[in-house]
Design an enzyme around this catalytic site. Structure first.
Site, PDB file in Angstrom:
ATOM      1  CD  GLU A 152      -1.804  -2.367   1.150  1.00  0.00           C
ATOM      2  OE1 GLU A 152      -2.513  -3.169   0.531  1.00  0.00           O
ATOM      3  OE2 GLU A 152      -0.799  -2.726   1.800  1.00  0.00           O
TER       4      GLU A 152
ATOM      5  CG  ASN B  53      -2.364  -5.423  -2.135  1.00  0.00           C
ATOM      6  OD1 ASN B  53      -2.058  -5.902  -1.038  1.00  0.00           O
ATOM      7  ND2 ASN B  53      -2.144  -4.154  -2.425  1.00  0.00           N
TER       8      ASN B  53
ATOM      9  CG  ASP C 201      -5.952  -5.086  -0.330  1.00  0.00           C
ATOM     10  OD1 ASP C 201      -4.860  -5.630  -0.545  1.00  0.00           O
ATOM     11  OD2 ASP C 201      -6.323  -4.772   0.812  1.00  0.00           O
TER      12      ASP C 201
END
Length: 705
Positions: free
Chosen positions: A202, A279, A324
């Site tokens: 992220e 992800n 995700d």
């Protein structure tokens, strides 16, 4: 008896060094490949993360059974140093338990009594605690030939002497300190090499898994999961395959993601190491890869040679992932009868809601079915192995979509288990849904503590009644799944999501902790609840069982935290627990009494007057949820892990700008935002928090009789 004083040795705290005793092995943690491969010959130990290399989390022990489990009582409990999320799976070898708590602190306990033998604190810098996702958690250690290995949150891999916790060596696994790399996963040791991945997708990092010599810490090999700068890359078969699936001239500058932050498994017969990857970064596929390509090897299972890191095969669970949907969830190896033939299989239930059964010799998909509510894809095509994506339901590039599962997944990191006797997999399943949309021109925020997703995650409404309705839609379940028939056999419902990992045993039992503060046992065949006991806190980690001197024990690592109560504080409050980090160990006839949970003060200090305009308050809410909500909870409602900022006292209100902009509390993990957040915007955030404090006081007044 007078206790000896505490001694500090090279960062370790050594207590009762003779407590290993005559019954323990002469060499603590004397584990090697032969012992792990033959683990069923000594079922009293739990020598590797999933007990065995196949990660089944199944124990042959059966002194505790479905007939006597109701007699379980607390044998011993130990408080850990930091009341944050506890996610570790303990390792138990020859009467000694090795485990971890928050901030990667390592503990060694006498497994019979809970006596602390030693403790090691890697001293993770406070500022680094803010530069990672999902709490300062750690999922445990690995042991090998007298050493204990831990991955510290700040990216170091550390080897300790199993006898006294002294640091033997340390290596930095981070390849780029300008990026927010972290380690939360447990190492594995295969063929004398310590394997560890990293987190940070992220935040825009490039994923990889590394192997280090177990004796020296020297890097043996590194496998990258996504391509880097093509001008800097050497010839590499895996990256040649992956690069063709990415688009754009500078896709590699955003990192790419694909982090190996949790699951691994090893097949000694095939000599294959299996890793699960995370992800993509950004989530927004248009921003990262022109809306095209599978973007290998994100959201994939990859088979490697453990000696060299050589790529063998891969299977991608979510091609071109934009939701995700990590494939870092627990991997289990087993032999199953498929179409009348026994097959060597690999099983995974990743975030995306499909349960996968693969032929682990070659990565061929054998079956995939929904184990939870799913709307992003209608099915998985067995011929191609690819999901049939429902563009109308899931492509938020075309407009806002409510997508199921939400980013928190149908199954997150909490480990599942497989019982060969019942043939069932026990999954901590969760029903979730969430809205995503894509901004026209996503911008990257250059701050190591700020996530960059390239998507808009709509704020939760502030209306408490609406929040309750949304919280009620998030449903947690214990799911017993038949991987051959690909169907549910039984389920148990929970108050909310984020319930603990599972353990199954030859005593026809499944053990699991719960988000609402219990430890439980069910009949593995029928799902009947047989035993439950309070834990004072949410229990997320996977339990273990072991045997010492003929007595079987069951241990739960307890402690509430992680991404659910951090960012989704308004929803996680349904769990009705607070953080309290403990080891809870049970045996038949145990008589220890668990102390009552600490009571937190409920009074809301009188906040200053709100002086901002309605427009500035709305801007403050957006800024707060963007910069602060990921830790302190959306809409300024904390899940209890970090401070609820509605309760700021007069002193902290006076210090607000120094804390937010200048880093007055950086040593405690609160980063400075000067240069990223303006002074005017900091004041807008402050005014929003003052307004929310007034809201809370009004709610409290309205609730009084």
């Amino acid at each position: 008896m007078k206790l000896p004083s505490r001694l500090h040795l090279a960062g370790a705290c050594l207590i009762f060094p003779l407590a290993f005793g005559a019954s323990a092995a002469s060499a603590p943690a004397a584990v090697d490949a032969a012992r792990i491969i033959a683990a069923d010959r000594e079922p009293g130990n739990w020598m590797s993360h999933g007990r065995t290399y196949d990660e089944q989390r199944y124990s042959p022990l059966k002194r505790i059974t479905d007939r006597n489990v109701g007699e379980l009582g607390l044998a011993w409990t130990a408080r850990l140093d930091i009341d944050r999320g506890v996610e570790a799976t303990p390792i138990v070898v020859d009467g000694v338990m090795y485990t971890t708590g928050a901030k990667s602190i390592v503990y060694a306990f006498d497994a019979r009594s809970g006596t602390l033998l030693w403790k090691f604190d890697p001293d993770v810098p406070g500022i680094r605690m803010s530069e990672g996702c999902c709490d300062v958690v750690n999922r445990g250690v690995a042991v090998w030939q007298g050493k204990v290995y831990v991955g510290a949150y700040d990216g170091r891999l550390i080897a300790l002497d199993a006898r006294d916790g002294r640091k033997l060596w340390e290596t930095d696994t981070v390849v780029d300190h300008a990026r927010s790399y972290t380690i939360t996963g447990a190492p594995r040791v295969v063929k004398g090499k310590v394997l560890i991945g990293n987190g940070g997708a992220e935040y825009g990092v490039r994923g990889y898994v590394s192997a280090y010599d177990a004796d020296t810490g020297k890097l043996a090999w590194r496998f990258y999961t996504v391509p880097g700068d093509p001008a800097q890359e050497k010839d590499d078969r895996a990256m040649d395959i992956a690069r063709k699936t990415w688009h754009g001239t500078e896709y590699w500058k955003q990192g790419g993601g694909g982090t190996v932050w949790d699951s691994m498994a090893y097949d000694p017969e095939l000599d294959l190491l299996y890793i699960g990857t995370g992800n993509a970064s950004w989530w927004n596929r248009q921003a990262r890869s022109e809306g095209k390509g599978d973007n290998l090897f994100v959201s994939s299972i990859v088979a490697l040679r453990p000696d060299s890191g050589e790529y063998v095969w891969h299977y991608q669970t979510t091609p071109g992932d934009m939701w995700d949907y990590t494939a870092t969830q627990h991997i289990i190896l087993a032999e199953l009868p498929i179409d009348g033939k026994k097959r060597k299989v690999l099983m995974q239930a990743p975030k995306n809601g499909f349960f996968y059964v693969l032929d682990r010799t070659n990565g061929k998909l054998l079956s995939a079915e929904k184990f939870a509510p799913v709307n992003w894809a209608t099915h998985v095509d067995l011929a191609t192995g690819r999901p049939a994506v429902d563009e109308e339901a899931a492509n938020y590039l075309k407009g806002p979509k409510v997508i199921s599962p939400a980013f928190i997944g149908a199954h997150n990191w909490h480990p599942m288990s497989f019982n060969p006797a019942t043939g069932l997999v026990y999954i901590p399943m969760q029903e979730t849904a969430g809205m995503l949309s894509a901004p026209a021109n996503p911008e990257r925020v250059a701050h190591k503590s700020v996530v960059n997703l390239g998507v808009d995650v709509p704020d939760l409404p502030e209306d408490p009644e609406v929040v309750k309705q949304i919280a009620a839609s998030f449903k947690g379940k214990l799911l017993a799944w038949d991987p051959v028939q690909q169907q549910a056999v039984w389920t148990q419902d929970y108050r909310t999501i984020y319930n603990g990992g599972t353990l199954s045993t030859a005593g026809n039992l499944v053990f699991q902790g719960t988000a609402d503060g219990r430890v439980t046992a069910y009949a593995a065949d029928s799902g009947k609840l047989l035993w439950s006991s309070p834990a004072n806190t949410g229990v997320m980690a996977g339990p273990v069982t072991y045997e010492v001197d003929g007595e079987q024990y069951v241990t739960f690592m307890a402690g509430w935290g992680g991404i659910f109560p951090l960012i989704l504080g308004p929803l996680s409050r349904e769990a009705r627990v607070q953080p309290e980090a403990r080891v809870l160990t049970y045996k038949l006839g145990g008589k220890v009494v668990l102390p009552p949970p600490a009571q937190l003060p409920q009074a809301v200090p009188q906040p200053p007057a709100v002086t901002a305009s309605a427009e500035d308050l709305a801007a403050g809410r957006t800024l707060y949820n963007g910069f602060c909500g990921g830790c302190h909870g959306l809409n300024a409602i904390s899940g209890g892990v970090l401070p609820d900022l509605r309760y700021l006292d007069a002193r902290k209100h006076a210090q607000f700008k120094d804390i937010v902009l200048m880093g007055a509390r950086a040593a405690k993990g609160m980063p400075p935002f000067a240069g990223t957040v303006s002074e005017a915007d900091a004041e807008r955030i402050h005014q929003y928090l003052i307004k929310r404090a007034h809201d809370l006081r009004q709610e409290a007044a309205s609730a009084r009789p």
